[in-house]
Design an enzyme around this catalytic site. Structure first.
Site, PDB file in Angstrom:
ATOM      1  N   TYR A  25       0.831  -1.206   0.000  1.00 47.81           N
ATOM      2  CA  TYR A  25       0.000   0.000   0.000  1.00 47.81           C
ATOM      3  C   TYR A  25       0.868   1.260   0.000  1.00 47.81           C
ATOM      4  CZ  TYR A  25      -3.216   3.637   1.476  1.00 47.81           C
ATOM      5  OH  TYR A  25      -3.935   4.805   1.546  1.00 47.81           O
ATOM      6  N   GLU A  26       1.968   1.225   0.751  1.00 43.84           N
ATOM      7  CA  GLU A  26       2.859   2.384   0.855  1.00 43.84           C
ATOM      8  C   GLU A  26       3.886   2.434  -0.270  1.00 43.84           C
ATOM      9  OE1 GLU A  26       4.380   2.463   4.876  1.00 43.84           O
ATOM     10  OE2 GLU A  26       2.493   3.269   5.636  1.00 43.84           O
ATOM     11  N   TYR A  88      -2.518  -0.948  10.568  1.00 45.38           N
ATOM     12  CA  TYR A  88      -3.007  -1.416   9.278  1.00 45.38           C
ATOM     13  C   TYR A  88      -4.256  -2.257   9.491  1.00 45.38           C
ATOM     14  CZ  TYR A  88      -3.224  -3.550   4.664  1.00 45.38           C
ATOM     15  OH  TYR A  88      -3.642  -3.962   3.416  1.00 45.38           O
ATOM     16  N   VAL A  89      -5.280  -1.931   8.714  1.00 39.45           N
ATOM     17  CA  VAL A  89      -6.514  -2.711   8.674  1.00 39.45           C
ATOM     18  C   VAL A  89      -6.711  -3.137   7.229  1.00 39.45           C
ATOM     19  CG1 VAL A  89      -9.008  -2.679   9.009  1.00 39.45           C
ATOM     20  CG2 VAL A  89      -7.523  -1.493  10.641  1.00 39.45           C
ATOM     21  N   TYR A 133      -7.207  10.139  10.820  1.00 41.44           N
ATOM     22  CA  TYR A 133      -6.611  10.600  12.077  1.00 41.44           C
ATOM     23  C   TYR A 133      -7.181  11.945  12.516  1.00 41.44           C
ATOM     24  CZ  TYR A 133      -3.200   6.880  11.229  1.00 41.44           C
ATOM     25  OH  TYR A 133      -2.603   5.672  11.001  1.00 41.44           O
TER      26      TYR A 133
END
Length: 158
Positions: A25-26, A88-89, A133
């Protein structure tokens, strides 16, 4: 909600899978060098300095999400804090409250233990995470930039 709990040794392989998914993902899938043995030692060795909370997935033996963290220390306040290394989900579980539950549990640990803060880093381009966040009051720290010494620079010393 699925069970939110401290990680157990039997979770190591799934935690590593989640870390690899986060790296994809990153946009850094080849950067992960962590191993099962490394995680086992860090999380469950003789003197663990890293901790993890997990959320069980729908299928037995799977995890929906993970929060990996360690203690920090504020010299100005004279007490510990928590640094959240990774949250992380899995995409299939997003929007179910698991990320917020993991953060809420870490905040509760801070309050229970008298810690001063809960902090983490967010990639500048990760707008979904930033929005998540900020939705519950987290704020970026202006004026601070994270520096890192690693690789050859670390090996050659200061």
């Amino acid at each position: 909600m699925s069970l939110l709990r401290p990680a157990e040794p039997s979770d190591i392989l799934e935690i590593l899978r989640l870390v690899l998914e986060l790296a994809v993902y990153e946009k850094e899938p080849d950067a992960v060098e962590a191993t099962e043995d490394g995680f086992r030692s860090a999380l469950f060795g003789e003197s663990p300095a890293v901790f993890a909370l997990v959320v069980d997935g729908a299928e037995e033996g799977t995890l929906a999400g993970v929060a990996i963290w360690y203690l920090t220390f504020s010299t100005w306040e004279g007490v510990h804090g928590i640094h959240l290394e990774d949250l992380y989900v899995r995409p299939a579980y997003r929007g179910s409250g698991y990320g917020k539950a993991l953060l809420a549990r870490l905040a509760a640990i801070c309050v229970e233990r008298g810690y001063a803060r809960l902090e983490w880093d967010v990639l500048d381009w990760n707008e979904p995470a930033i929005g998540f966040y900020q939705s519950f009051g987290a704020r970026p720290l202006d004026g601070w930039t994270t520096y890192r010494l690693d690789g050859d620079a670390l090996r050659h010393g200061v």
